[in-house]
Design a protein around this motif. Structure first.
Motif, short mmCIF file in Angstrom:
data_model
loop_
_atom_site.label_atom_id
_atom_site.label_comp_id
_atom_site.label_asym_id
_atom_site.label_seq_id
_atom_site.Cartn_x
_atom_site.Cartn_y
_atom_site.Cartn_z
N ASP A 54 0.84 -1.19 0.00
CA ASP A 54 0.00 0.00 0.00
C ASP A 54 0.89 1.25 0.00
N LEU A 55 0.75 2.08 -1.03
CA LEU A 55 1.64 3.22 -1.19
C LEU A 55 1.46 4.26 -0.09
N GLY A 56 0.23 4.45 0.36
CA GLY A 56 0.00 5.40 1.45
C GLY A 56 0.70 4.99 2.72
N GLU A 57 0.62 3.70 3.05
CA GLU A 57 1.31 3.21 4.24
C GLU A 57 2.82 3.33 4.08
N ALA A 58 3.33 2.98 2.90
CA ALA A 58 4.77 3.08 2.67
C ALA A 58 5.24 4.52 2.78
N SER A 85 8.28 8.65 5.73
CA SER A 85 8.29 10.02 6.26
C SER A 85 8.61 10.02 7.75
N GLU A 86 8.00 9.10 8.50
CA GLU A 86 8.27 9.04 9.95
C GLU A 86 9.72 8.64 10.22
N ALA A 87 10.26 7.73 9.41
CA ALA A 87 11.64 7.31 9.61
C ALA A 87 12.61 8.46 9.35
N VAL A 88 12.37 9.22 8.30
CA VAL A 88 13.25 10.36 7.99
C VAL A 88 13.13 11.43 9.07
N ALA A 89 11.92 11.67 9.56
CA ALA A 89 11.71 12.71 10.56
C ALA A 89 12.42 12.39 11.88
N ARG A 90 12.64 11.13 12.17
CA ARG A 90 13.31 10.76 13.42
C ARG A 90 14.84 10.91 13.35
N CYS A 91 15.38 11.16 12.18
CA CYS A 91 16.83 11.28 12.04
C CYS A 91 17.32 12.61 12.59
N GLU A 92 18.41 12.56 13.35
CA GLU A 92 18.94 13.77 13.99
C GLU A 92 19.57 14.73 12.99
N THR A 93 20.08 14.24 11.89
CA THR A 93 20.76 15.11 10.93
C THR A 93 19.82 15.81 9.96
N VAL A 94 18.53 15.52 10.04
CA VAL A 94 17.55 16.10 9.11
C VAL A 94 17.04 17.41 9.68
N GLU A 95 17.13 18.48 8.89
CA GLU A 95 16.63 19.79 9.28
C GLU A 95 15.13 19.88 8.95
N GLN A 96 14.29 20.18 9.95
CA GLN A 96 12.85 20.15 9.76
C GLN A 96 12.17 21.48 10.06
N VAL A 128 19.18 6.49 5.02
CA VAL A 128 19.05 5.19 4.35
C VAL A 128 18.91 4.07 5.37
N THR A 129 19.70 4.13 6.44
CA THR A 129 19.62 3.11 7.49
C THR A 129 18.27 3.14 8.17
N ALA A 130 17.77 4.33 8.50
CA ALA A 130 16.50 4.46 9.21
C ALA A 130 15.32 4.00 8.34
N VAL A 131 15.33 4.33 7.05
CA VAL A 131 14.24 3.93 6.16
C VAL A 131 14.24 2.41 5.98
N LYS A 132 15.40 1.83 5.80
CA LYS A 132 15.49 0.37 5.65
C LYS A 132 14.96 -0.34 6.90
N ARG A 133 15.35 0.12 8.08
CA ARG A 133 14.90 -0.49 9.33
C ARG A 133 13.39 -0.33 9.51
N ALA A 134 12.87 0.87 9.19
CA ALA A 134 11.43 1.11 9.36
C ALA A 134 10.59 0.25 8.43
N LEU A 135 11.02 0.11 7.18
CA LEU A 135 10.26 -0.72 6.24
C LEU A 135 10.31 -2.20 6.65
N ASP A 136 11.45 -2.64 7.14
CA ASP A 136 11.54 -4.03 7.60
C ASP A 136 10.62 -4.27 8.79
N GLU A 137 10.61 -3.36 9.76
CA GLU A 137 9.75 -3.52 10.93
C GLU A 137 8.27 -3.48 10.56
N ALA A 138 7.92 -2.71 9.54
CA ALA A 138 6.52 -2.62 9.11
C ALA A 138 6.13 -3.77 8.19
#
Length: 286
Positions: free
Chosen positions: A187-191, A196-207, A247-257
């Motif tokens: 499901d593209l909406g879920e993905a 988005s949540e995985a990227v937002a949790r990264c410390e190096t991302v300016e939001q 990249v690490t956070a997105v891979k981990r989040a998709l695997d957990e989901a």
């Protein structure tokens, strides 16, 4: 011959007072030039001008004082000379020198213009004509670029002036983009929400000023590809560190989901049916 030598000796002796005075003028010129450099340097140190620009004004002040001092000394030694004739000679000579040292003067003028630029400063990370690195020094004729692997590249200022220069660190933050693919049955909406949540949790991302953007980009051969965009520090090491974290956070989040990042699939088709003789023989024996 002897008479000519004696006349030359008498002329030289007659010029000794003028030579002595001219020598004194040159000594005074040296002292005044040193004092002028010191005064200009101390005055400009109180301003916000970049150090290379301060050095330029100090050098020009010294050159100007020396030009006037040498002109005065020449007039004293050769009374027939006048300031107008000296300037005329300098004008003709400068044209000849200009043709002979065209590249040198081109780099010199380009260096002056670059020093007045505010867009490129020492410490900035730039790229020009395939040369990328940190600006460590801007001189009158050349600039020093320290590449990320430690090599020093000395670049003529004319090249930086005549070609496009990409200033990587002109702003505090710079955009980064990665492509992330998910399987066609996801499901593209879920993905999109998980990424988005995985990227937002990264410390190096300016939001603050720049939002995180996740867009479905294309139908790939084996996946639906998302374009993931975020902003982080503009320095090269900050860009690499942030890319690694995202990249690490997105891979981990998709695997957990439980959302699949598919390997490339290959489907082979044949125009004619293939005989399964081995399978038929095994079935007959069994």
């Amino acid at each position: 011959m002897w008479r000519q030598i004696m006349e030359m000796a008498r002329d030289a002796i007659a010029l000794l007072p003028q030579i002595a005075v001219a020598t004194l003028v040159l000594i005074l010129t040296w002292a005044i030039a040193a004092l002028g450099r010191s005064l200009v340097s101390r005055t400009l140190s109180r301003t916000k001008l970049r150090p290379s620009l301060q050095d330029l004004f100090t050098l020009l002040t010294s050159i100007l004082i020396w030009v006037f001092g040498i002109m005065i000394a020449a007039v004293i030694v050769f009374p027939g000379l006048t300031p107008a004739s000296i300037l005329a000679g300098l004008g003709i000579g400068s044209v000849a020198i200009g043709f002979a040292f065209k590249d040198v003067f081109e780099n010199f003028l380009a260096g002056i213009i670059i020093l007045f630029r505010r867009e490129m400063r020492m410490g900035d990370h730039i790229e020009c004509e395939g040369i990328e690195g940190k600006v460590t020094h801007i001189a009158i004729r050349e600039s020093h670029i320290r590449q990320t692997d430690g090599q020093l590249v000395i670049v003529p200022n004319a090249m930086l002036f005549k070609n496009p220069v990409y200033v990587r660190t002109d702003q505090k933050n710079r955009r980064q983009t990665v492509i992330c693919g998910v399987a066609y049955d996801v499901d593209l909406g879920e993905a999109r929400a998980v990424i988005s949540e995985a990227v937002a949790r990264c410390e190096t991302v300016e939001q603050g000023e720049h939002p995180i953007q996740v867009f479905a980009q294309e139908f790939g051969e084996s996946s639906i590809n998302f374009e993931v965009t975020w902003w982080t520090g503009s320095a090269p090491v900050e860009q690499r560190r942030s890319r690694d974290e995202v990249v690490t956070a997105v891979k981990r989040a998709l695997d957990e989901a439980g959302l699949e990042i598919p390997f490339p699939y290959r489907t082979l088709t044949f125009k004619e049916p293939l005989p399964l003789s081995r399978a038929e023989e095994d079935a007959g024996e069994g």
